[in-house]
Design a protein around this motif. Structure first.
Motif, mmCIF file in Angstrom:
data_model
loop_
_atom_site.group_PDB
_atom_site.id
_atom_site.type_symbol
_atom_site.label_atom_id
_atom_site.label_comp_id
_atom_site.label_asym_id
_atom_site.label_seq_id
_atom_site.Cartn_x
_atom_site.Cartn_y
_atom_site.Cartn_z
ATOM 1 N N TRP A 152 -45.901 9.871 -12.711
ATOM 2 C CA TRP A 152 -45.877 8.592 -13.430
ATOM 3 C C TRP A 152 -46.743 8.647 -14.688
ATOM 4 C CZ3 TRP A 152 -42.683 4.625 -13.104
ATOM 5 C CH2 TRP A 152 -41.880 4.524 -11.973
ATOM 6 N N VAL A 153 -47.824 9.400 -14.644
ATOM 7 C CA VAL A 153 -48.605 9.601 -15.872
ATOM 8 C C VAL A 153 -47.730 10.240 -16.943
ATOM 9 C CG1 VAL A 153 -50.517 10.908 -16.892
ATOM 10 C CG2 VAL A 153 -50.846 9.731 -14.710
ATOM 11 N N MET A 154 -46.968 11.228 -16.558
ATOM 12 C CA MET A 154 -46.109 11.913 -17.527
ATOM 13 C C MET A 154 -44.956 11.018 -17.982
ATOM 14 S SD MET A 154 -47.777 14.567 -18.015
ATOM 15 C CE MET A 154 -46.645 15.319 -19.184
ATOM 16 N N LYS A 155 -44.507 10.089 -17.101
ATOM 17 C CA LYS A 155 -43.479 9.142 -17.538
ATOM 18 C C LYS A 155 -43.991 8.297 -18.711
ATOM 19 C CE LYS A 155 -40.933 8.473 -13.182
ATOM 20 N NZ LYS A 155 -39.566 8.750 -13.684
ATOM 21 N N GLY A 156 -45.239 7.865 -18.632
ATOM 22 C CA GLY A 156 -45.810 7.114 -19.741
ATOM 23 C C GLY A 156 -45.888 7.940 -21.006
ATOM 24 N N ILE A 157 -46.260 9.197 -20.873
ATOM 25 C CA ILE A 157 -46.347 10.082 -22.042
ATOM 26 C C ILE A 157 -44.964 10.323 -22.630
ATOM 27 C CG2 ILE A 157 -46.920 12.444 -22.741
ATOM 28 C CD1 ILE A 157 -49.247 12.284 -20.688
ATOM 29 N N GLU A 158 -43.959 10.513 -21.777
ATOM 30 C CA GLU A 158 -42.600 10.709 -22.270
ATOM 31 C C GLU A 158 -42.066 9.431 -22.926
ATOM 32 O OE1 GLU A 158 -40.937 13.367 -22.608
ATOM 33 O OE2 GLU A 158 -42.347 14.671 -21.563
ATOM 34 N N PHE A 198 -50.489 20.168 -15.247
ATOM 35 C CA PHE A 198 -50.052 20.108 -16.644
ATOM 36 C C PHE A 198 -49.785 21.505 -17.193
ATOM 37 C CE2 PHE A 198 -50.866 19.921 -21.236
ATOM 38 C CZ PHE A 198 -49.973 18.934 -21.589
ATOM 39 N N LYS A 199 -50.636 22.455 -16.872
ATOM 40 C CA LYS A 199 -50.423 23.824 -17.356
ATOM 41 C C LYS A 199 -49.139 24.421 -16.796
ATOM 42 C CE LYS A 199 -55.244 24.996 -18.247
ATOM 43 N NZ LYS A 199 -56.387 25.884 -17.914
ATOM 44 N N ALA A 200 -48.775 24.007 -15.574
ATOM 45 C CA ALA A 200 -47.568 24.534 -14.939
ATOM 46 C C ALA A 200 -46.333 23.690 -15.229
ATOM 47 C CB ALA A 200 -47.778 24.628 -13.430
ATOM 48 N N ASP A 201 -46.446 22.654 -16.033
ATOM 49 C CA ASP A 201 -45.336 21.734 -16.305
ATOM 50 C C ASP A 201 -44.426 22.321 -17.376
ATOM 51 O OD1 ASP A 201 -43.641 19.608 -16.706
ATOM 52 O OD2 ASP A 201 -45.221 18.092 -16.678
ATOM 53 N N ASP A 202 -43.538 23.219 -16.960
ATOM 54 C CA ASP A 202 -42.651 23.903 -17.918
ATOM 55 C C ASP A 202 -41.720 22.922 -18.625
ATOM 56 O OD1 ASP A 202 -43.739 26.383 -17.287
ATOM 57 O OD2 ASP A 202 -42.308 26.716 -15.653
ATOM 58 N N ASP A 203 -41.258 21.885 -17.914
ATOM 59 C CA ASP A 203 -40.336 20.920 -18.525
ATOM 60 C C ASP A 203 -40.994 20.227 -19.717
ATOM 61 O OD1 ASP A 203 -38.405 21.539 -16.696
ATOM 62 O OD2 ASP A 203 -38.889 19.884 -15.342
ATOM 63 N N PHE A 204 -42.232 19.771 -19.535
ATOM 64 C CA PHE A 204 -42.902 19.092 -20.649
ATOM 65 C C PHE A 204 -43.103 20.032 -21.822
ATOM 66 C CE2 PHE A 204 -46.776 18.367 -23.040
ATOM 67 C CZ PHE A 204 -46.576 17.082 -23.511
ATOM 68 N N ALA A 210 -41.463 24.500 -27.520
ATOM 69 C CA ALA A 210 -40.971 25.672 -26.805
ATOM 70 C C ALA A 210 -41.771 26.912 -27.220
ATOM 71 C CB ALA A 210 -39.487 25.878 -27.093
ATOM 72 N N GLY A 211 -42.080 27.739 -26.236
ATOM 73 C CA GLY A 211 -42.791 28.975 -26.526
ATOM 74 C C GLY A 211 -44.294 28.842 -26.573
ATOM 75 N N ARG A 212 -44.831 27.687 -26.188
ATOM 76 C CA ARG A 212 -46.283 27.510 -26.199
ATOM 77 C C ARG A 212 -46.924 28.469 -25.189
ATOM 78 N NH1 ARG A 212 -47.086 21.874 -25.427
ATOM 79 N NH2 ARG A 212 -47.582 21.555 -27.627
ATOM 80 N N ALA A 213 -47.921 29.215 -25.647
ATOM 81 C CA ALA A 213 -48.595 30.184 -24.781
ATOM 82 C C ALA A 213 -49.327 29.478 -23.653
ATOM 83 C CB ALA A 213 -49.569 31.024 -25.607
ATOM 84 N N LEU A 214 -49.473 30.182 -22.530
ATOM 85 C CA LEU A 214 -50.131 29.589 -21.374
ATOM 86 C C LEU A 214 -51.558 29.176 -21.702
ATOM 87 C CD1 LEU A 214 -49.877 28.912 -18.354
ATOM 88 C CD2 LEU A 214 -50.739 31.215 -17.852
ATOM 89 N N ALA A 215 -52.252 29.950 -22.535
ATOM 90 C CA ALA A 215 -53.635 29.622 -22.892
ATOM 91 C C ALA A 215 -53.718 28.342 -23.711
ATOM 92 C CB ALA A 215 -54.262 30.780 -23.663
ATOM 93 N N ASP A 216 -52.631 27.978 -24.378
ATOM 94 C CA ASP A 216 -52.615 26.771 -25.210
ATOM 95 C C ASP A 216 -52.111 25.551 -24.445
ATOM 96 O OD1 ASP A 216 -53.512 28.233 -27.376
ATOM 97 O OD2 ASP A 216 -51.484 28.720 -28.060
ATOM 98 N N ARG A 217 -51.844 25.694 -23.164
ATOM 99 C CA ARG A 217 -51.314 24.580 -22.378
ATOM 100 C C ARG A 217 -52.415 23.680 -21.815
ATOM 101 N NH1 ARG A 217 -46.105 26.275 -18.688
ATOM 102 N NH2 ARG A 217 -44.665 26.773 -20.402
ATOM 103 N N ASP A 218 -53.596 23.779 -22.332
ATOM 104 C CA ASP A 218 -54.671 22.890 -21.933
ATOM 105 C C ASP A 218 -54.366 21.482 -22.425
ATOM 106 O OD1 ASP A 218 -57.403 21.494 -22.522
ATOM 107 O OD2 ASP A 218 -57.891 23.107 -21.122
#
Length: 550
Positions: A152-158, A198-204, A210-218
């Protein structure tokens, strides 16, 4: 018989009303046809082959058409057309209904009402902000499982992302998205789980970049990206309908929060140094950025020292041009005071009555000396030069004071000192050993904890000695005092005495010192006080940037 009597008596001829009706209809049709020409010139819509009429050209020139504001939603346009121009009234009614549903916690109908509002008025910023907050903050807490709450937090962000697509020149929506990504995910009670999800949220991340590095997913780094995008919109000419000072401080504060977050998770060394380096670069950009003020004079926060130095040099030039005249005028004005006024000024402010305070204020106003006043009484041969220097001195002094007030709002001096200090080896060691000591204490490895605390305190001593801003920061002292209390508990369990002298004894002294007495109100305003009203932004950063209450 009746017809003959009507004619003979001078009455109206039969069929006269029908003739007048037909003539009125013809005139109306001609008028309508004539009005089509100016109406066409005014309201002709734009298309691929034509710029349209006058109104269409004006909408394009001022960027008011939906195509200029963002994407066009066919459903939204159809619904607005069906309201026959009354969609603003409908939005008002829906907003009242939404407030009711919020009070009774009917989240389903609240969401439906706000969704209708976004269709009727997709460029209404408050609807997007209100609904996103409702989804991420109000509805999310209704669920027990943190996975559901995160969803639901991500629903607000979307939802904010959808609003941004319809309002591509609204930097506030990008700012709100940055705030939700940073503070809602990074400060919630479930922040450890949220940050991992959030780091594992591939859909977001696939939708966002697209292509954002894992280290930048903070979440803090992604939130910072949104603030920077908002700044770029403002720099390109988009209007900013919020406090510019706070808005432009957010990239720096989000980078600082990122650095603090990874250190809280036990990440140190070069990674932490790079994180603080990013915060330092954002601080430099913030210091150089032009900030509008309520005095209609833009400022740059980094120029306060320059303005103070300029004012000091101008004062030196004035004293060389008019030696002793400032003090002489001050003495002459004081001699002109009445005996009662002189007597009241000799009484300490805390001992004065209300009447004496009034007399003292009037006396201080009467003897108040400024360089422009001295310049007006200067000798004729240097008066013009003295006036020029005096005006420049006042300008430099007032600018420095304004910058100082704005810097206080965002605690600029502290955060600049922190960004400079945290990249040093001493600060990195102090943070790491403090974190390690707490972990050793939790694991009941008391000797290891004691050693780590003592190494941390030695490093903190170096950090504090190098920066008065950090040394005198009350919140920082409180945090260190809590670390010292933990160290004291370790020694108690080891049955060892607390060391004396202690390397951070000044921190203990400041933490246990009684609060200072309330300052006496100023008797007179400073000579360089700006003439305009003071700005009081409603949306103000807290002293240490820990996040604002929602």
């Amino acid at each position: 018989m009746n017809e003959q009597r009507s004619v003979a008596g001078g009455g109206r001829r039969p069929g006269g009303s029908w003739l007048r009706l037909r003539r009125g209809t013809v005139i109306a049709l001609v008028a309508i046809a004539a009005w089509r020409v100016p109406l066409s010139l005014l309201s002709q819509p734009a298309d691929s082959s034509s710029a349209g009429g006058i109104l269409a050209k004006q909408r394009t020139f001022y960027g008011l058409s939906q195509a200029n504001l963002g994407e066009i939603d066919p459903t939204s346009e159809t619904i607005r057309l069906a309201t026959l121009g009354l969609y603003n009234i409908d939005v008002t009614l829906l907003w009242d209904r939404a407030n009711h549903y919020k009070k009774v916690e009917d989240w389903t109908n609240l969401s439906a009402s706000l969704e209708q509002m976004t269709k009727l008025q997709p460029n209404f910023y408050s609807v997007w902000d209100f609904q996103a907050h409702n989804l991420s903050y109000n509805i999310s807490v209704e669920f027990d499982d943190y996975h559901d709450r995160y969803a639901w937090v991500m629903k607000g962000i979307e939802f904010l992302r959808q609003g941004i697509s319809y309002n591509t020149r609204e930097p506030r929506l990008l700012g709100r998205m940055g705030w939700f990504l940073g503070n809602k995910i990074g400060r919630a009670d479930e922040r450890v789980q949220y940050r991992r999800l959030f780091k594992a949220d591939d859909d977001f991340h696939q939708r966002d970049r697209a292509g954002r590095a894992l280290a930048d997913r903070d979440n803090w780094l992604v939130g910072r990206e949104k603030y920077v995008e908002g700044q770029q919109l403002v720099d390109a000419g988009a209007p900013l309908r919020t406090t510019a000072l706070i808005f432009h401080s957010e990239p720096m504060m989000t980078a600082i929060n990122h650095a603090r977050a990874i250190e809280d998770e036990g990440v140190f060394g070069d990674v932490a140094r790079d994180a603080w380096g990013l915060a330092g670069r954002d601080m430099i950009e913030f210091a150089k950025r032009e900030i509008p003020t309520t005095w209609d004079v833009p400022i740059r926060l980094g120029l306060r020292e320059t303005e103070l130095a300029r004012a000091e040099k101008l004062q030196t030039d004035l004293e060389a041009l008019l030696p002793g005249q400032f003090q002489a005028l001050e003495a002459r004005l004081r001699d002109g005071l009445s005996a009662d006024q002189k007597a009241v000024l000799d009484i300490p402010p805390s001992d004065r009555t209300d009447d004496q305070n009034r007399i003292a204020f009037e006396a201080m106003q009467a003897i108040r000396v400024t360089w422009p006043r001295v310049a007006r009484e200067a000798p004729a041969d240097v008066r013009d030069k003295a006036r020029t220097l005096a005006n420049q001195y006042v300008e430099a002094s007032e600018t420095a004071e304004i910058i100082g007030r704005y810097r206080d709002i965002v605690n600029f001096d502290y955060w600049r000192a922190a960004c400079e200090a945290e990249v040093t080896e001493a600060a990195l060691t102090a943070r790491e050993q403090t974190w390690r000591a707490a972990r050793e204490f939790e694991a009941a490895r008391l000797q290891n904890a004691r050693k780590a605390y003592e190494e941390a305190f030695a490093a903190w001593r170096v950090v504090l000695d190098a920066s008065a801003e950090i040394r005198n920061d009350p919140i920082g002292n409180d945090e260190l005092a809590e670390v010292i209390d933990a160290y004291r508990r370790v020694l108690e369990q080891l049955d060892e005495p607390f060391p004396s002298p202690f390397v951070l004894q000044d921190v203990i002294n400041r933490a246990t010192a009684p609060p200072p007495p309330a300052a006496e109100p100023a008797e007179v305003a400073p000579a360089t006080r700006p003439a305009g009203p003071r700005e009081r932004p409603a949306n103000v950063l807290p002293a240490r940037g820990r996040g604002r209450a929602e």
